[in-house]
Design an enzyme around this catalytic site. Structure first.
Site, PDB file in Angstrom:
ATOM      1  N   TRP A  20       1.214  -1.400  -0.355  1.00  0.00           N
ATOM      2  CA  TRP A  20      -0.010  -0.316  -0.399  1.00  0.00           C
ATOM      3  C   TRP A  20       0.159   1.473   0.236  1.00  0.00           C
ATOM      4  O   TRP A  20       0.400   2.220  -0.789  1.00  0.00           O
ATOM      5  CB  TRP A  20      -1.348  -0.164   1.148  1.00  0.00           C
TER       6      TRP A  20
ATOM      7  N   ASP B 111      -1.749   6.350   6.501  1.00  0.00           N
ATOM      8  CA  ASP B 111      -2.791   5.693   6.026  1.00  0.00           C
ATOM      9  C   ASP B 111      -2.992   4.391   6.925  1.00  0.00           C
ATOM     10  O   ASP B 111      -2.387   4.141   7.211  1.00  0.00           O
ATOM     11  CB  ASP B 111      -2.083   5.118   4.774  1.00  0.00           C
TER      12      ASP B 111
ATOM     13  N   LYS C  16     -12.217  -1.032   6.284  1.00  0.00           N
ATOM     14  CA  LYS C  16     -12.297  -2.555   6.963  1.00  0.00           C
ATOM     15  C   LYS C  16     -12.473  -2.254   8.503  1.00  0.00           C
ATOM     16  O   LYS C  16     -12.824  -3.391   9.014  1.00  0.00           O
ATOM     17  CB  LYS C  16     -10.722  -2.231   7.137  1.00  0.00           C
TER      18      LYS C  16
END
Length: 255
Positions: free
Chosen positions: A103, A173, A197
């Site tokens: 990511w 993040d 999530k």
């Protein structure tokens, strides 16, 4: 329990609390006497304004968000945020990134489209199996921010100590760890998390940004929608937002 529930711990859309789902189901056809489902009502209505305001207030209380930070509900999830961070924060055109997995690599690739990216630490040498030492990073004076992916789901690593950014803005993040543990928001300039999530349905990100990072002087190529200030100035209602996601996330915050 009258039926079997699948326990989904996947890194994509994951479980929501059962009491929240039951409350949502009970309000599906008629939200609090409005005669409508939340998916049907105007985002400009007083009913939805209250839903949005309550969601923000509960998140602020939950995280202890200081008054000089804005809470934004932005469509598009993490992939949009990779670009928005660079578009909005690269005032000098330089972003420092810690490379810790899939990511952060995606964020780096996107940021390179808008300015210079300096990888100030990396764990690529051992297939991203650890978090590199970030206690003495080589951060240039003209750097605009230091970016981390605080929890890498694919590689399975997380930070226990935040980087020393040498006074530069820390951007994180927090998608896969958002609301999973206490967070001192004041240590960050910007926190963002895709909501699917931990807190709601896919299609939206929560952005928590310090007010001094909101800019009027963005490059002309930046679309109106991609400006954090656009969302801050309009309480995340500049356009029709992801009303359903805001509603569901608000339920989880209250839970």
């Amino acid at each position: 329990m009258k039926y079997g529930r699948t326990y989904n711990f996947s890194a994509g859309p994951a479980m929501m609390p059962e009491p929240v789902l039951e409350e949502i189901a009970a309000e599906m056809m008629n939200y609090r006497g409005s005669g409508m489902c939340v998916m049907e009502m105007s985002h400009r209505s007083k009913v939805f304004q209250q839903i949005r305001d309550e969601a923000e207030a509960d998140l602020r209380k939950l995280m202890g968000i200081p008054g000089n930070y804005k809470v934004l509900f932005i469509q598009g999830g993490g992939t949009v945020q990779f670009a928005m961070v660079a578009m909005n924060l690269m005032k000098n055109g330089v972003g420092c990134y810690v490379e810790t997995g899939a990511w952060s690599k995606k964020a780096i690739a996107e940021a390179k489209k808008y300015g210079e990216v300096k990888i100030v630490a990396s764990s690529a040498d051992k297939n991203f199996s650890y978090i590199p030492d970030c206690s003495n990073l080589d951060i240039p004076e003209n750097a605009d921010y230091v970016y981390i992916c605080e929890n890498e789901t694919i590689n399975g690593t997380t930070y226990f100590n935040l980087p020393d950014t040498k006074g530069k803005v820390l951007v994180s993040d927090q998608s896969s760890m958002f609301l999973s543990r206490p967070c001192d928001v004041s240590r960050y300039g910007l926190i963002w998390g895709g909501v699917q999530k931990n807190v709601g349905p896919a299609g939206m990100a929560v952005v928590i940004i310090r007010e001094d990072l909101l800019r009027d002087d963005l490059p002309k190529f930046v679309p109106t929608y991609m400006s954090y200030k656009t969302h801050a100035d309009n309480d995340s209602l500049y356009n029709t937002p992801n009303c359903w996601a805001i509603y569901c996330c608000g339920k989880v915050f209250k839970y």
